[in-house]
Design a protein around this motif. Sequence first.
Motif, PDB file in Angstrom:
ATOM      1  N   GLU A   1     -11.097  43.486 -25.765  1.00 41.41           N
ATOM      2  CA  GLU A   1     -10.301  43.774 -24.566  1.00 41.41           C
ATOM      3  C   GLU A   1     -10.416  42.643 -23.549  1.00 41.41           C
TER       4      GLU A   1
ATOM      5  N   ARG B   1      -7.225  40.333 -22.215  1.00 43.23           N
ATOM      6  CA  ARG B   1      -6.915  40.233 -20.793  1.00 43.23           C
ATOM      7  C   ARG B   1      -6.998  38.788 -20.312  1.00 43.23           C
TER       8      ARG B   1
ATOM      9  N   LYS C   1     -10.192  54.115 -15.111  1.00 46.06           N
ATOM     10  CA  LYS C   1      -9.518  53.207 -16.047  1.00 46.06           C
ATOM     11  C   LYS C   1      -8.008  53.172 -15.821  1.00 46.06           C
TER      12      LYS C   1
ATOM     13  N   ALA D   1      -6.030  49.688 -15.016  1.00 43.05           N
ATOM     14  CA  ALA D   1      -4.873  49.291 -15.829  1.00 43.05           C
ATOM     15  C   ALA D   1      -3.634  49.112 -14.961  1.00 43.05           C
TER      16      ALA D   1
ATOM     17  N   LYS E   1      -1.422  45.057 -13.912  1.00 42.02           N
ATOM     18  CA  LYS E   1      -0.035  44.685 -14.162  1.00 42.02           C
ATOM     19  C   LYS E   1       0.475  43.626 -13.186  1.00 42.02           C
TER      20      LYS E   1
END
Length: 321
Positions: free
Chosen positions: A31, A35, A124, A128, A132
């Motif tokens: 992850e 990212r 979380k 998230a 964005k």
Amino acid sequence: MALRIDRGLFKYDFIDHHAVLCVPVDADVKELRKRYLTIARRLHPDANIAASAGEKQVAGEFLAKLVNPAYEKLSAERTRAEYMIVLSQMGKRLVQESSSVELHTDLARELVNAPESNVNQLYKAAIAHIAKTQYDSLPQAPQVIAEISELNLVYLMRSANKLLAAQPSLVQPTNNSTPPQPTPAPNSTVTAQAATACEDSMLESYIRRAQSLMDKNQLSQAQIELQDALKLEPKNSRCHSLIALVYLKQNRLKMAKIHFDNALKLDPNDKTSLEWKPKLDKALGLQSGGAKGTPSTNNSGKQSDKSGGGLFGSLFGGKKK
């Protein structure tokens, strides 16, 4: 540009690498890498062809001074293990010093008040959501990183399993010398009510941010806020009517109609939908009549979701100059 951040975990002379990358503190290596690559593509000078020389320089500073060091620290097994030990100790320290902890964002305060069963999910989801648009505005990026670090701070304290006793002093510090009364264990009904209240608070935050972005004509970001709000509460008429208005301002008339219709199905008295849907229906009728029933198409022959600028302008009283 100054890259100094003095809120959240940064306030305790601790570099919050997870906040820089906008990943949860328990993110795995896969992850982290995914990212990092997303951010690197966004900030690398070669990927910003249209950016000015100054903008490319600022993006390069973020990449070199914050993002690359964060990924290097968290991706290497040894340094990541050492870092996580320090992070764990930091959480315990913060619980002990909870009376002096300051929170500046609604999201962090909402996470403080979230029921134990919802903490991980809400944390979380918030991370998230922020990811964005984290680096969309580089002048605002340090503030966004500080917001993420506050979420990390609260999550660490909640994970220490000691926050409930210290929570009142964290939310509302007081000089009252009366000793705290023991808190009874919540039953399932109380927990469900708390979860609902927390979700309502999160929803209102999404709506407030969306309305603020709409006022600034930042429609794409407002759309993201409302889409996330609808994921949380798909049957909220207010969210449907607001995102319909966003689509309308973007000249996406068909999407606007869908959401106005949804809003009125959920609440026949929704004021925004009652005001705008008749105008939209009339405009779509005129468009259909003008085209003799033939849907508008773009150059590739595909049906378009958008109408001409004149139609959009008529809905809002003329084109903006």
